[in-house]
Design an enzyme around this catalytic site. Structure first.
Site, short mmCIF file in Angstrom:
data_model
loop_
_atom_site.label_atom_id
_atom_site.label_comp_id
_atom_site.label_asym_id
_atom_site.label_seq_id
_atom_site.Cartn_x
_atom_site.Cartn_y
_atom_site.Cartn_z
N LYS A 118 0.87 -1.19 0.00
CA LYS A 118 0.00 0.00 0.00
C LYS A 118 0.90 1.22 0.00
O LYS A 118 2.02 1.19 0.52
CB LYS A 118 -0.89 0.01 1.25
CG LYS A 118 -2.14 0.83 1.09
CD LYS A 118 -3.24 0.00 0.41
CE LYS A 118 -4.56 0.70 0.41
NZ LYS A 118 -5.66 -0.22 0.08
N1 NAI Z 1 -10.92 2.34 -4.62
C1 NAI Z 1 -10.84 1.02 -4.54
O1 NAI Z 1 -10.82 0.33 -5.56
C2 NAI Z 1 -10.81 0.33 -3.22
C3 NAI Z 1 -11.07 1.00 -2.04
N2 NAI Z 1 -11.16 0.29 -0.87
C4 NAI Z 1 -11.46 0.97 0.38
O2 NAI Z 1 -12.73 1.59 0.32
C5 NAI Z 1 -12.75 2.75 1.14
C6 NAI Z 1 -13.20 3.96 0.31
O3 NAI Z 1 -12.30 4.11 -0.79
P1 NAI Z 1 -12.70 4.95 -2.09
O4 NAI Z 1 -14.16 4.90 -2.30
O5 NAI Z 1 -11.78 4.52 -3.16
O6 NAI Z 1 -12.29 6.41 -1.65
P2 NAI Z 1 -12.85 7.80 -2.23
O7 NAI Z 1 -11.82 8.79 -1.90
O8 NAI Z 1 -13.29 7.64 -3.64
O9 NAI Z 1 -14.17 8.04 -1.35
C7 NAI Z 1 -14.13 8.11 0.05
C8 NAI Z 1 -15.50 8.57 0.51
O10 NAI Z 1 -15.53 8.53 1.95
C9 NAI Z 1 -15.95 9.82 2.40
N3 NAI Z 1 -15.39 10.07 3.72
C10 NAI Z 1 -14.13 10.42 4.05
N4 NAI Z 1 -14.03 10.56 5.38
C11 NAI Z 1 -15.25 10.29 5.89
C12 NAI Z 1 -15.78 10.26 7.18
N5 NAI Z 1 -15.04 10.55 8.25
N6 NAI Z 1 -17.08 9.91 7.33
C13 NAI Z 1 -17.83 9.61 6.23
N7 NAI Z 1 -17.39 9.63 5.00
C14 NAI Z 1 -16.11 9.96 4.83
C15 NAI Z 1 -15.49 10.80 1.36
O11 NAI Z 1 -16.17 12.03 1.44
C16 NAI Z 1 -15.83 9.99 0.11
O12 NAI Z 1 -17.20 10.09 -0.17
C17 NAI Z 1 -11.35 2.86 1.73
O13 NAI Z 1 -11.31 2.20 2.97
C18 NAI Z 1 -10.49 2.09 0.73
O14 NAI Z 1 -9.30 1.60 1.28
C19 NAI Z 1 -11.01 -1.06 -0.83
C20 NAI Z 1 -10.76 -1.76 -1.97
C21 NAI Z 1 -10.54 -1.12 -3.23
O1 AKG Z 2 -6.70 -2.63 -7.02
C1 AKG Z 2 -5.72 -2.76 -6.33
O2 AKG Z 2 -4.65 -3.18 -6.72
C2 AKG Z 2 -5.72 -2.46 -4.85
C3 AKG Z 2 -7.02 -2.08 -4.27
C4 AKG Z 2 -6.80 -1.75 -2.83
O3 AKG Z 2 -6.01 -0.90 -2.49
C5 AKG Z 2 -7.53 -2.49 -1.81
O4 AKG Z 2 -8.11 -3.54 -2.11
O5 AKG Z 2 -7.53 -2.05 -0.64
#
Ligand code: NAI
Ligand code: AKG
Length: 429
Positions: A118
């Protein structure tokens, strides 16, 4: 368990729930269940490599500012390091180390040939212009040039980053090595070798796991009431696909607060609204505002934390009313809260399973890129669905066979496979 401090981790403040210590506790529980050799546990408790870099950048106003960037490579026992890149003001080496360890177990659980890593920069991306973010991303990538690569370590998007940052990373890496290397990152735009379906993949994976969990209980997604914390890449995709399948999304939120509708939100209209409203959901017609804290404790069938770590804690766990908690975020439920939920019979679908759709489609993107063949979205979704459903069934079987929780079942599968490979390859001399 707290790993002996080989890593130069900053001290954990007592008030803070340390994600790395929590990740080590889960690892230790899995090792105990599997009766793992103490030496193997000791090896797996530490990241293999930790890189911290200074990122000096000239801002648009002429000022020079230096940001801290990290890349933690936990394990490459099963293949190249793999994991996202987070831009968030709370990024620390401890957090990135925990997330890297989760990636190792996630990839092993899904049976994809990767290790875990990461990266992250301690920055609030909302405070910087697009050109400043581009300079920051390019400098971060240049600093990591010797540590990443399509068969070494393959970054992807995470909180605060998207396909845009991946295109900058791919371009910077390619400029440095002198030829185009699309396979150095995944989650890229389709124009530079990205895969169809990647943007929706993590949310789609969550939808699939929730659907399977409901089916095991004789229910379908239609009519199920769902609350989702976080309306970014993952939360929005999950909301859209669940809504399409007939679920009623009663509440969603972002960092600026949430909205609630008793009869359910029109998700396509909300998506269009947030695109025009600086990503905020506030003010969406016919809804009432709700705080992030209150969203978590709403009466609902399924709660999907899709934002950050440590959202369901000892403080609010007794107020959680959902019957199923699907961890779309990494580490949203603390160790103690997880125990309390399980004791009450709440089904916790663990992060390394419920959010694995993203890395699965990253893998499919990498495979397509390496073979110079690109698939249509239907094929990508089908291949992903097979891997997700297969992993879900394995977790259920393991949980029943060993009479353990779903999280421990998922961990024993992931940790067990890495431990087996480590021992087959030969322990480090
Ligand atoms: N993007 C991906 O493909 C993956 C993401 N994840 C996990 O999913 C989660 C979200 O990631 P993404 O959607 O990519 O991020 P993002 O940056 O696209 O969205 C994050 C969202 O959470 C909100 N947020 C931030 N702090 C907050 C709080 N204190 N309370 C409520 N909402 C809050 C933001 O306003 C935004 O709507 C993270 O834990 C990330 O590690 C897991 C696997 C893959
Ligand atoms: O798509 C990836 O390689 C990693 C996604 C990721 O950061 C996660 O699963 O938490």
């Amino acid at each position: 368990m707290v790993a002996t401090p080989v890593l130069p981790l900053e001290p954990a403040t007592p008030a803070h729930i340390c994600p790395f210590d929590q990740a080590c506790s889960y690892l230790e529980a899995a090792a105990k269940e599997l009766k793992l050799d103490a030496g193997i546990l000791e090896i797996l408790s530490h990241p293999r490599k930790v890189v911290t870099v200074s990122i000096p950048v000239r801002l648009d106003n002429g000022e020079i500012r230096v940001f801290a960037g990290h890349r933690v490579q936990h394990s490459d026992i099963l293949g190249p390091y793999k994991g996202g890149t987070r831009y968030h003001p709370d990024v620390t080496l401890r957090e990135v180390s925990a997330l890297a360890m989760l990636m190792t177990w996630k990839c092993a659980l899904l049976g994809i040939p990767y290790g875990g890593a990461k990266g992250g920069i301690a920055i609030d991306p909302k405070q910087y212009s697009v050109s400043e973010l581009e300079r920051i991303t390019r400098r971060y990538t240049s600093e990591l040039i010797k540590d990443i690569g399509p068969s070494v370590d393959i970054p992807a998007p995470d909180v605060g980053t998207s396909a845009r940052e991946m295109a900058w990373m791919m371009d910077t890496y390619s400029m440095n090595v002198g030829h185009a290397v699309p396979g150095v990152v995944t989650g890229k735009p389709i124009s530079v070798g990205g895969s169809r379906g990647r943007e929706m993949a993590t949310g789609r994976g969550t939808m699939i796991i929730v659907r399977e969990a409901l089916a095991d209980r004789g229910k379908s997604l239609a009519g199920v009431r769902v609350a989702i914390q976080g309306f970014g890449n993952v939360g929005m995709a999950a909301a859209e696909l669940l809504h399409e399948a007939g679920a009623i999304i009663i509440a969603v939120s972002t960092s600026s607060g949430g909205i609630y509708s008793e009869t359910g939100l029109d998700i396509p209209a909300l998506k269009a609204y947030t695109a025009k409203n600086h990503r905020s959901v506030l003010g969406f017609p016919q809804t009432v505002p709700i705080s992030n804290a209150d969203l978590l404790t709403l009466p609902c069938d399924v709660l999907i934390p899709a934002a950050l770590e440590n959202q369901i804690t000892q403080e609010n766990v007794n107020q959680i009313q959902a019957h199923i908690v699907a961890e779309a975020a990494n580490g949203p439920v603390t160790l103690e809260a997880n125990q309390a939920l399980e004791a009450r019979g709440v089904v916790v679908l663990p992060d390394i399973l419920a959010n694995a759709g993203g890395v699965v489609v990253s893998y499919l993107e990498w495979v397509q890129g390496l073979s110079y063949l690109f698939w249509d979205e239907e094929r990508v979704n089908r291949e992903m669905e097979n891997l997700m459903v297969n992993a879900y069934r394995q977790v259920m079987e393991q949980s029943q066979k060993r009479q353990i929780t779903l999280r421990l079942a998922a961990y024993t599968l992931g940790v067990g496979r890495v431990a087996q490979a480590l021992s087959d390859r030969g322990l480090y001399p």
